[in-house]
Design an enzyme around this catalytic site. Structure first.
Site, PDB file in Angstrom:
ATOM      1  CG  ASN A  78      -2.322   0.612   0.811  1.00 24.23           C
ATOM      2  OD1 ASN A  78      -2.390   1.759   0.411  1.00 24.23           O
ATOM      3  ND2 ASN A  78      -3.385  -0.156   0.952  1.00 24.23           N
ATOM      4  NE  ARG A  79      -2.662   4.952  -2.950  1.00 23.37           N
ATOM      5  CZ  ARG A  79      -3.589   4.016  -3.178  1.00 23.37           C
ATOM      6  NH1 ARG A  79      -4.020   3.256  -2.179  1.00 23.37           N
ATOM      7  NH2 ARG A  79      -4.071   3.834  -4.394  1.00 23.37           N
ATOM      8  CG  HIS A 104       1.482  -2.182  -3.846  1.00 22.79           C
ATOM      9  ND1 HIS A 104       0.885  -2.354  -2.615  1.00 22.79           N
ATOM     10  CD2 HIS A 104       0.466  -2.141  -4.752  1.00 22.79           C
ATOM     11  CE1 HIS A 104      -0.434  -2.414  -2.767  1.00 22.79           C
ATOM     12  NE2 HIS A 104      -0.717  -2.282  -4.050  1.00 22.79           N
ATOM     13  CG  HIS A 175      -2.106  -6.661  -5.190  1.00 26.89           C
ATOM     14  ND1 HIS A 175      -3.062  -6.433  -6.152  1.00 26.89           N
ATOM     15  CD2 HIS A 175      -1.893  -5.463  -4.585  1.00 26.89           C
ATOM     16  CE1 HIS A 175      -3.399  -5.157  -6.141  1.00 26.89           C
ATOM     17  NE2 HIS A 175      -2.719  -4.546  -5.189  1.00 26.89           N
ATOM     18  CG  ASP A 238      -7.794   1.847  -3.761  1.00 24.03           C
ATOM     19  OD1 ASP A 238      -7.350   0.933  -3.023  1.00 24.03           O
ATOM     20  OD2 ASP A 238      -7.060   2.571  -4.462  1.00 24.03           O
ATOM     21  CD  GLN A 275      -6.599  -0.481   0.567  1.00 23.53           C
ATOM     22  OE1 GLN A 275      -6.280  -0.387   1.754  1.00 23.53           O
ATOM     23  NE2 GLN A 275      -6.857   0.571  -0.193  1.00 23.53           N
ATOM     24  CD  GLU A 303      -4.718  -4.786  -2.176  1.00 23.39           C
ATOM     25  OE1 GLU A 303      -3.617  -4.271  -1.882  1.00 23.39           O
ATOM     26  OE2 GLU A 303      -5.583  -4.201  -2.873  1.00 23.39           O
TER      27      GLU A 303
END
Length: 336
Positions: A78-79, A104, A175, A238, A275, A303
Site C-alpha cells: 500500500n501507500r 507497494h 495481491h 479502494d 484493503q 488485500e
C-alpha cells in the site's frame, strides 16, 4: 500429487519458474517466481472449470503491464506518504512511484523481483525465497523473505516470513485480482467484510490517521451487498477496512459470492486490516488469460495487511520488525 515445474521466462538474467499445484478436488493453481504471482487459478464448476483470477500468459506482459496481478507486494504494501519515514532518529527517503507516494514497495519492490522456488510435494506446496539487501528501494536492513503457497482441496494457504539484521518496516500482502463469474466486471459480486470501521483517506489516497465508523457509508460491508449503489451505478472501492478486534481467527474476514452463485470465496487472515479494491484504476492494454480484456472493475482484491502508512501513524498496528521481532503472516483463501 506431483508438482509440475516449467520455465516461464527470464528476467534480469534470472530464470522465472512456473509451478502447478493440483488438489484432489480438481483445483489447479499456477505460481510463477516473478513476484510469487498466482498466475492462474482454476476451479471446477458445473460443466467444466473456471479461471477465477486475472493474469497473463507471458512474462513479457507481466513486466510491461501488470498492476501487481497475483503478486506479493512489499517490502511495505500500500501507500507511504511523502515516500519517506523516520526510524531511530534517521529519515529514509524512498523512490516514489505513485505521485509523491511510494506504493507497494516501489517500482522495483518484491512483486517485481524474481524469487527462487522449492517444491515440497509432501505438503503440495512451493516455498519461495528472496534476499533483499540493505538499501533496496530505500529501505534499511538485509532481509530474507520466504513465502510458502500450499493447496489442499479448495483452499490455497499462504505463509509469509521475514528476518532482518536491523529495524525496518515490513508489511506484505497477496495481491490477487479475483473474478468469480463470467462477466467482464465484478460489480454484481456480493461482498461481506467483518469490519465496522475504515482508515480515512486524504486527497493523495494516503490515510489521514483517522479511523472512522463505516455505519451509514458505502464502506459498511457487514451486511452482504453488491458493488453498486441503490441506483445501480458502480461503487469505487479502494479502502483500508479495520477488522473487528476480538474476532476469532477461525472465522473468515470476508466472503464474496459470484453473480451466478456458482462460486464463493472466503478469506481468513491474522492481519488487522484488509484493503478492499474493485479495480477502480485497472486499465490493461493487452489481453489477459483466455483472451480477456481487463478494464475498470474487471477484478476485486482483498488485500489482508497491516494498515497503510503505519510508519506515519504510531497508533496504527506496528509494522517495524527487527532481529528480535521477525515478521510472520498467514492467510487462507477458499474458492468453492
Amino acid at each position: 500429487m506431483a508438482i509440475a515445474v516449467s520455465t516461464f521466462g527470464t528476467h534480469n538474467e534470472q530464470r522465472v519458474d512456473q509451478f502447478t499445484l493440483l488438489s484432489d478436488t480438481g483445483v489447479s493453481v499456477d505460481l510463477i517466481g516473478y513476484g510469487v504471482a498466482v498466475r492462474d487459478w482454476r476451479v471446477p464448476v458445473a460443466g467444466g472449470e473456471r479461471t477465477v483470477v486475472l493474469g497473463f500468459d507471458t512474462l513479457a506482459a507481466y513486466l510491461a503491464h501488470s498492476p501487481h496481478f497475483g503478486a506479493l507486494a512489499g517490502r511495505v504494501a500500500n501507500r507511504i506518504k511523502d515516500a519517506s519515514f523516520a526510524l531511530n532518529g534517521k529519515t529514509y527517503q524512498l523512490p516514489p512511484n505513485a505521485g509523491s507516494l511510494q506504493l507497494h514497495g516501489g517500482a522495483e519492490g518484491l512483486g517485481r523481483q524474481v524469487w527462487k522456488g522449492q517444491v515440497d510435494e509432501a505438503n503440495n506446496a512451493v516455498r519461495f525465497s528472496h534476499f533483499s539487501p540493505d538499501g533496496a528501494m530505500g529501505y534499511p536492513g538485509n532481509v530474507n523473505f520466504a513465502a510458502t503457497y500450499s493447496l489442499k482441496g479448495n483452499v490455497l494457504r499462504l505463509e509469509l516470513d521475514a528476518t532482518t539484521d536491523q529495524a525496518t518496516p515490513i508489511s506484505l500482502v497477496q495481491h490477487q485480482y479475483f473474478n468469480l463469474g463470467r462477466t467482464d466486471d465484478v460489480l454484481d459480486h456480493t461482498i461481506q467484510v467483518n469490519s465496522s470501521a475504515y482508515t480515512e483517506l486524504g486527497a493523495d489516497l494516503a490515510p489521514t490517521g483517522a479511523i472512522l465508523p463505516s455505519a451509514g457509508t458505502q464502506y459498511d460491508l457487514r451486511t452482504p451487498r453488491t458493488m453498486r449503489d441503490a441506483a445501480g451505478a458502480p461503487v469505487a472501492y479502494d479502502i483500508g477496512m479495520v477488522l473487528d478486534t476480538g474476532r476469532k481467527l477461525v472465522d473468515p474476514i470476508a466472503t464474496v459470492v459470484g453473480p451466478d452463485q456458482a462460486l464463493t470465496l472466503k478469506l481468513w487472515s491474522d492481519r488487522p486490516g484488509v484493503q478492499v479494491y474493485n479495480g477502480v484504476w485497472t486499465d490493461v492494454p493487452v489481453p489477459g488469460l483466455n483472451g480477456k480484456t481487463y478494464g475498470k472493475h474487471s477484478g476485486f482484491c482483498l488485500e489482508d495487511q497491516a494498515f497503510a502508512d503505519a510508519v506515519h501513524n504510531p497508533h496504527f498496528p506496528n509494522v517495524i520488525y527487527s532481529p528480535d521481532r521477525p515478521y510472520s503472516h498467514w492467510c487462507e483463501i477458499e474458492i468453492a
